[in-house]
Scaffold this motif. Sequence first.
Motif, PDB file in Angstrom:
ATOM      1  N   GLY A  38       0.556  -1.335   0.180  1.00  0.00           N
ATOM      2  CA  GLY A  38       0.098  -0.017  -0.007  1.00  0.00           C
ATOM      3  C   GLY A  38       0.844   1.252   0.004  1.00  0.00           C
ATOM      4  O   GLY A  38       0.225   2.573   0.085  1.00  0.00           O
ATOM      5  N   ASP A  71       1.192  14.176   0.892  1.00  0.00           N
ATOM      6  CA  ASP A  71       0.170  15.118   0.852  1.00  0.00           C
ATOM      7  C   ASP A  71      -0.801  14.705   2.393  1.00  0.00           C
ATOM      8  O   ASP A  71      -1.568  15.485   2.660  1.00  0.00           O
ATOM      9  N   ASN A  84       6.591   8.280   0.063  1.00  0.00           N
ATOM     10  CA  ASN A  84       5.313   8.812  -0.770  1.00  0.00           C
ATOM     11  C   ASN A  84       4.322   9.262   0.169  1.00  0.00           C
ATOM     12  O   ASN A  84       4.143   9.141   1.103  1.00  0.00           O
ATOM     13  N   LYS A  85       3.285   9.939  -0.514  1.00  0.00           N
ATOM     14  CA  LYS A  85       2.193  10.356   0.063  1.00  0.00           C
ATOM     15  C   LYS A  85       2.258  11.537   1.006  1.00  0.00           C
ATOM     16  O   LYS A  85       1.836  11.796   2.039  1.00  0.00           O
ATOM     17  N   GLU A 128       8.137  -4.732  -9.916  1.00  0.00           N
ATOM     18  CA  GLU A 128       7.460  -4.305  -8.414  1.00  0.00           C
ATOM     19  C   GLU A 128       7.305  -5.741  -7.815  1.00  0.00           C
ATOM     20  O   GLU A 128       6.929  -6.585  -8.282  1.00  0.00           O
ATOM     21  N   GLY A 185       2.620   2.435  -2.313  1.00  0.00           N
ATOM     22  CA  GLY A 185       2.382   3.289  -3.518  1.00  0.00           C
ATOM     23  C   GLY A 185       3.324   2.650  -4.828  1.00  0.00           C
ATOM     24  O   GLY A 185       3.758   3.317  -5.657  1.00  0.00           O
ATOM     25  N   LYS A 186       3.743   1.305  -4.624  1.00  0.00           N
ATOM     26  CA  LYS A 186       4.651   0.756  -5.720  1.00  0.00           C
ATOM     27  C   LYS A 186       3.833   0.740  -6.969  1.00  0.00           C
ATOM     28  O   LYS A 186       4.654   1.140  -7.988  1.00  0.00           O
ATOM     29  N   THR A 187       2.753   0.283  -7.142  1.00  0.00           N
ATOM     30  CA  THR A 187       2.073   0.131  -8.180  1.00  0.00           C
ATOM     31  C   THR A 187       1.876   1.471  -9.017  1.00  0.00           C
ATOM     32  O   THR A 187       1.916   1.714 -10.116  1.00  0.00           O
ATOM     33  N   ALA A 188       1.222   2.340  -8.026  1.00  0.00           N
ATOM     34  CA  ALA A 188       1.022   3.974  -8.518  1.00  0.00           C
ATOM     35  C   ALA A 188       2.322   4.422  -9.023  1.00  0.00           C
ATOM     36  O   ALA A 188       2.425   5.180 -10.056  1.00  0.00           O
ATOM     37  N   LEU A 226       2.374  11.201  -5.116  1.00  0.00           N
ATOM     38  CA  LEU A 226       1.840  10.738  -6.457  1.00  0.00           C
ATOM     39  C   LEU A 226       0.782  11.294  -6.962  1.00  0.00           C
ATOM     40  O   LEU A 226       0.167  11.372  -7.814  1.00  0.00           O
ATOM     41  N   ARG A 227      -0.108  11.637  -5.735  1.00  0.00           N
ATOM     42  CA  ARG A 227      -1.477  12.322  -5.578  1.00  0.00           C
ATOM     43  C   ARG A 227      -1.238  13.624  -6.338  1.00  0.00           C
ATOM     44  O   ARG A 227      -1.933  14.222  -7.300  1.00  0.00           O
TER      45      ARG A 227
HETATM   46  N1  LIG Z   1      -3.076  10.264  -0.569  1.00  0.00           N
HETATM   47  C1  LIG Z   1      -2.206   9.527  -1.323  1.00  0.00           C
HETATM   48  N2  LIG Z   1      -2.596   8.138  -1.797  1.00  0.00           N
HETATM   49  C2  LIG Z   1      -1.614   7.572  -2.757  1.00  0.00           C
HETATM   50  C3  LIG Z   1      -0.475   7.950  -3.201  1.00  0.00           C
HETATM   51  N3  LIG Z   1       0.096   7.158  -3.717  1.00  0.00           N
HETATM   52  C4  LIG Z   1      -0.691   6.083  -3.807  1.00  0.00           C
HETATM   53  N4  LIG Z   1      -1.649   6.334  -3.130  1.00  0.00           N
HETATM   54  C5  LIG Z   1      -2.868   5.319  -2.902  1.00  0.00           C
HETATM   55  O1  LIG Z   1      -2.469   4.440  -2.188  1.00  0.00           O
HETATM   56  C6  LIG Z   1      -3.068   3.101  -2.420  1.00  0.00           C
HETATM   57  C7  LIG Z   1      -2.325   1.910  -2.534  1.00  0.00           C
HETATM   58  O2  LIG Z   1      -1.285   2.178  -3.665  1.00  0.00           O
HETATM   59  P1  LIG Z   1      -0.576   1.083  -4.426  1.00  0.00           P
HETATM   60  O3  LIG Z   1       0.097   1.867  -5.716  1.00  0.00           O
HETATM   61  O4  LIG Z   1      -1.579   0.048  -4.745  1.00  0.00           O
HETATM   62  O5  LIG Z   1       0.467   0.715  -3.339  1.00  0.00           O
HETATM   63  P2  LIG Z   1       1.284  -0.886  -3.528  1.00  0.00           P
HETATM   64  O6  LIG Z   1       0.534  -1.926  -2.606  1.00  0.00           O
HETATM   65  O7  LIG Z   1       2.789  -0.371  -2.941  1.00  0.00           O
HETATM   66  O8  LIG Z   1       1.370  -1.344  -4.879  1.00  0.00           O
HETATM   67  C8  LIG Z   1      -3.989   3.273  -3.434  1.00  0.00           C
HETATM   68  O9  LIG Z   1      -5.149   3.280  -3.101  1.00  0.00           O
HETATM   69  C9  LIG Z   1      -3.364   4.496  -4.223  1.00  0.00           C
HETATM   70  O10 LIG Z   1      -4.293   5.281  -4.925  1.00  0.00           O
HETATM   71  C10 LIG Z   1      -0.232   9.405  -2.674  1.00  0.00           C
HETATM   72  O11 LIG Z   1       0.932  10.004  -2.880  1.00  0.00           O
HETATM   73  N5  LIG Z   1      -1.151  10.054  -1.908  1.00  0.00           N
END
Ligand SMILES: Nc1nc2c(ncn2[C@@H]2O[C@H](COP(=O)(O)OP(=O)(O)O)[C@@H](O)[C@H]2O)c(=O)[nH]1
Lengths: 251, 228
Positions: free
Chosen positions: B36, B173, B170-171, B123, B38-41, B203-204
Amino acid sequence: MTAALLALADSRLPAGGHTHSGGVEQAIVAGLVHDPRSLEVFLRRRLVTSGAVAAGAAAAAAREGGGAPADRRAGWARIDAETDARTPSPALRRASRQQGRGLVRVGRRAWPAAVWDDLPDRPHHPLALGVAAVAAGLGPDDAARAAAYLAVTGPATAAQRLLAMDPITVATVTARLGDEVDRVAAATSTTSTGISSRTPPGTSPGTSTGVSTGTTDGDGRDPDWLPADTDPLLDLLAEVHADRGDRYFAS
Amino acid sequence: MPPDHLLDDYVDPYDDPAARGRRHGPLRVGLGGPVGSGKTALAAALCRTLGAELDLAVVTNDIYTTEDADFLRRHAVLPDDRIEAVQTGCCPHTAIRDDITANLDAVELLEARHPGLELVLVESGGDNLTASFSYGLVDVQVFVVDVAGGDKVPRKGGPGVTASDLLVVNKTDLAPLVGADLDVMRRDAAAVRGGKPTLLISLREDPAATEVAAWVRQQLRSRAAQHA
Ligand SMILES: Nc1nc2c(ncn2[C@@H]2O[C@H](COP(=O)(O)OP(=O)(O)O)[C@@H](O)[C@H]2O)c(=O)[nH]1
Ligand SMILES: [Mg+2]
């Protein structure tokens, strides 16, 4: 009995070995191990020193398994004390006993046998390995082989993780040490000829002259004849490592 | 070691032409970090930003679904045949570090399918702070943590935080919402990373992942220079 030996030497046996680095974590911090070649040098050194000590103790413990309960209890207590004597580092003693206890826990259930009850509490790991070999129907040779092999594979895996090495390279390192593992196991197991080379000069198996304790019966069963090639470097690394606040591995 | 004059035809068993830094073919970038973060994002952002200028592909790792690959396909950041999903069984960690066979298969498949490939993003499945990639699989690795996990994460360390080639927090925000102090995170990260870079991003707010993309371009340049 090959399958039991494979199981005993398998890193997937849940005996807690994966939390120990066999000194390689501190060797990496100290800059001694940093690439495949330096890893091989470290593992070779560990194998012929503490690996040989462990293999000798494991084989001796397995040999005691055939005795009457009172005899093997006494024999195992003696081997445990002899292993202490060969393990001057308190950190390494702790690590060995921790892994011994872990192996007893899984060994008791995997290979149920009466012999487990004759072990001292929290035995040294090589001793537990020797008893596991007995319980699993293996001989001293196999116990020595498992101990020598584990002396190499435990730290190899830890190094791979810590240095993010290519697992295929690390598999190559271990494969290259295969002959040396066999040699150490053979030399430290008294059912082979090797232990006689540990007999003090002027004596040979079957005679009892010249052995310091004067109690040796000369057939190689006396723990005084166990290999004692412990490595001061490993003791030192273990002690420095134990004081670190940022270590990944327990030893 | 044999004496020097004997070394002429000494075949070094560790002289692996596929080793890190010597490998040819596309640059392989590992994206690791907790679930969660943000790896996929980030993978999606890099595909969007770099997809036009580079020949690239992605390998995703999931426990038993193809969730991340499906996400990337759905958002059409890359053509389907440039996305490969690896299933990791119960141990995402093993698949990127201890036995990388399945991931190597996926990378090699992509390389065979796209001979001009310049960049492969791998990833990892989400794992804990000790997860890191074997350099047998990737050339450089990015570790992604997020602000929502608390500002103590960099201080907790672990190979991902301390040893990754790039740490991404990340995040940003979300910092005001979770009471995370970004300066503390920056300082703690610097203290354990021995000069290796850290980027605090959202990334948001920046769906192009501008700074991370710039770092990836830099990696490509320095590798090209190495091979030249
Ligand atoms: N608020 C916020 N949410 C983010 C950001 N980057 C990713 N997310 C959210 O975090 C959640 C998990 O991201 P994801 O890329 O699936 O995480 P992964 O498990 O590391 O691949 C998703 O709902 C994304 O939309 C960010 O910079 N800010
Ligand atoms: Mg993901």
